[in-house]
Design a protein around this motif. Structure first.
Motif, mmCIF file in Angstrom:
data_model
loop_
_atom_site.group_PDB
_atom_site.id
_atom_site.type_symbol
_atom_site.label_atom_id
_atom_site.label_comp_id
_atom_site.label_asym_id
_atom_site.label_seq_id
_atom_site.Cartn_x
_atom_site.Cartn_y
_atom_site.Cartn_z
ATOM 1 N N GLU A 121 -12.166 3.675 71.413
ATOM 2 C CA GLU A 121 -12.371 5.086 71.730
ATOM 3 C C GLU A 121 -11.477 5.970 70.870
ATOM 4 O O GLU A 121 -11.906 7.012 70.376
ATOM 5 N N ALA A 122 -10.233 5.564 70.689
ATOM 6 C CA ALA A 122 -9.310 6.341 69.869
ATOM 7 C C ALA A 122 -9.763 6.383 68.417
ATOM 8 O O ALA A 122 -9.683 7.423 67.762
ATOM 9 N N ALA A 123 -10.277 5.268 67.915
ATOM 10 C CA ALA A 123 -10.757 5.225 66.531
ATOM 11 C C ALA A 123 -11.964 6.138 66.348
ATOM 12 O O ALA A 123 -12.052 6.863 65.344
ATOM 13 N N GLU A 124 -12.886 6.129 67.311
ATOM 14 C CA GLU A 124 -14.055 7.006 67.228
ATOM 15 C C GLU A 124 -13.640 8.476 67.279
ATOM 16 O O GLU A 124 -14.176 9.306 66.544
ATOM 17 N N ARG A 125 -12.683 8.807 68.142
ATOM 18 C CA ARG A 125 -12.212 10.180 68.254
ATOM 19 C C ARG A 125 -11.563 10.634 66.947
ATOM 20 O O ARG A 125 -11.831 11.733 66.464
ATOM 21 N N ARG A 126 -10.748 9.776 66.358
ATOM 22 C CA ARG A 126 -10.114 10.127 65.072
ATOM 23 C C ARG A 126 -11.155 10.315 63.983
ATOM 24 O O ARG A 126 -11.042 11.224 63.153
ATOM 25 N N GLN A 127 -12.176 9.483 63.980
ATOM 26 C CA GLN A 127 -13.229 9.585 62.969
ATOM 27 C C GLN A 127 -14.004 10.893 63.126
ATOM 28 O O GLN A 127 -14.297 11.572 62.136
ATOM 29 N N ARG A 128 -14.326 11.281 64.376
ATOM 30 C CA ARG A 128 -15.018 12.553 64.611
ATOM 31 C C ARG A 128 -14.162 13.728 64.182
ATOM 32 O O ARG A 128 -14.643 14.671 63.561
ATOM 33 N N GLU A 129 -12.871 13.677 64.500
ATOM 34 C CA GLU A 129 -11.977 14.775 64.147
ATOM 35 C C GLU A 129 -11.822 14.900 62.634
ATOM 36 O O GLU A 129 -11.800 15.999 62.098
ATOM 37 N N SER A 130 -11.737 13.770 61.945
ATOM 38 C CA SER A 130 -11.558 13.833 60.497
ATOM 39 C C SER A 130 -12.832 14.276 59.781
ATOM 40 O O SER A 130 -12.769 14.907 58.731
ATOM 41 N N SER A 131 -13.993 13.975 60.375
ATOM 42 C CA SER A 131 -15.245 14.378 59.725
ATOM 43 C C SER A 131 -15.478 15.876 59.833
ATOM 44 O O SER A 131 -16.189 16.448 59.016
ATOM 45 N N THR A 132 -14.906 16.523 60.835
ATOM 46 C CA THR A 132 -15.098 17.957 61.011
ATOM 47 C C THR A 132 -13.897 18.770 60.565
ATOM 48 O O THR A 132 -13.881 19.984 60.756
ATOM 49 N N ARG A 133 -12.925 18.139 59.988
ATOM 50 C CA ARG A 133 -11.724 18.857 59.565
ATOM 51 C C ARG A 133 -12.070 19.848 58.454
ATOM 52 O O ARG A 133 -12.703 19.515 57.475
ATOM 53 N N GLY A 134 -11.687 21.097 58.620
ATOM 54 C CA GLY A 134 -11.899 22.123 57.613
ATOM 55 C C GLY A 134 -13.244 22.820 57.720
ATOM 56 O O GLY A 134 -13.539 23.720 56.954
ATOM 57 N N ILE A 135 -14.076 22.422 58.666
ATOM 58 C CA ILE A 135 -15.394 23.029 58.828
ATOM 59 C C ILE A 135 -15.333 23.955 60.038
ATOM 60 O O ILE A 135 -14.990 23.541 61.141
ATOM 61 N N LEU A 136 -15.661 25.227 59.824
ATOM 62 C CA LEU A 136 -15.598 26.192 60.916
ATOM 63 C C LEU A 136 -16.799 26.085 61.837
ATOM 64 O O LEU A 136 -16.674 26.115 63.052
ATOM 65 N N ASN A 137 -17.999 25.966 61.269
ATOM 66 C CA ASN A 137 -19.207 25.902 62.075
ATOM 67 C C ASN A 137 -19.894 24.564 61.828
ATOM 68 O O ASN A 137 -20.678 24.414 60.887
ATOM 69 N N VAL A 138 -19.607 23.604 62.675
ATOM 70 C CA VAL A 138 -20.108 22.243 62.497
ATOM 71 C C VAL A 138 -21.628 22.188 62.642
ATOM 72 O O VAL A 138 -22.310 21.483 61.906
ATOM 73 N N HIS A 139 -22.171 22.976 63.571
ATOM 74 C CA HIS A 139 -23.613 22.928 63.827
ATOM 75 C C HIS A 139 -24.420 23.391 62.617
ATOM 76 O O HIS A 139 -25.456 22.812 62.300
ATOM 77 N N SER A 140 -23.957 24.425 61.929
ATOM 78 C CA SER A 140 -24.704 24.899 60.760
ATOM 79 C C SER A 140 -24.660 23.863 59.638
ATOM 80 O O SER A 140 -25.647 23.676 58.924
ATOM 81 N N VAL A 141 -23.537 23.191 59.481
ATOM 82 C CA VAL A 141 -23.432 22.156 58.449
ATOM 83 C C VAL A 141 -24.381 21.003 58.760
ATOM 84 O O VAL A 141 -25.069 20.498 57.876
ATOM 85 N N GLU A 142 -24.450 20.607 60.035
ATOM 86 C CA GLU A 142 -25.361 19.530 60.420
ATOM 87 C C GLU A 142 -26.816 19.938 60.224
ATOM 88 O O GLU A 142 -27.641 19.137 59.796
ATOM 89 N N ALA A 143 -27.144 21.194 60.538
ATOM 90 C CA ALA A 143 -28.513 21.676 60.363
ATOM 91 C C ALA A 143 -28.899 21.665 58.888
ATOM 92 O O ALA A 143 -30.007 21.262 58.529
ATOM 93 N N LYS A 144 -27.981 22.108 58.025
ATOM 94 C CA LYS A 144 -28.254 22.102 56.582
ATOM 95 C C LYS A 144 -28.447 20.675 56.074
ATOM 96 O O LYS A 144 -29.310 20.413 55.239
#
Length: 76
Positions: free
Chosen positions: A27-50
């Motif tokens: 669980e900790a590894a998955e949480r770290r991976q999610r946090e690192s993938s969104t680091r520096g992105i203000l609007n995650v949903h728009s990036v995923e939509a694009k």
């Protein structure tokens, strides 16, 4: 001069079993991976939509190219 030792009647807390420990580490590894993938992105949903839109366009282009038969040769 006193020593800081636990009382003889007190037992140290039991360590969690191996399966529970693995689950927490996963669980900790998955949480770290999610946090690192969104680091520096203000609007995650728009990036995923694009990203989804780009993948869809690439899929349509590959389907269009495969149905056309590829290159054409002309002999004059």
């Amino acid at each position: 001069m006193g020593l800081c030792l636990p009382c003889l009647g007190d037992r140290p807390p039991a360590s969690p079993d191996l399966e529970e420990r693995r689950l927490k580490l996963a669980e900790a590894a998955e949480r770290r991976q999610r946090e690192s993938s969104t680091r520096g992105i203000l609007n995650v949903h728009s990036v995923e939509a694009k990203k989804r839109k780009k993948e869809q366009m690439e899929k349509q282009m590959s389907a269009r190219n495969s149905s056309q038969g590829g290159l054409r040769w002309t002999v004059s």
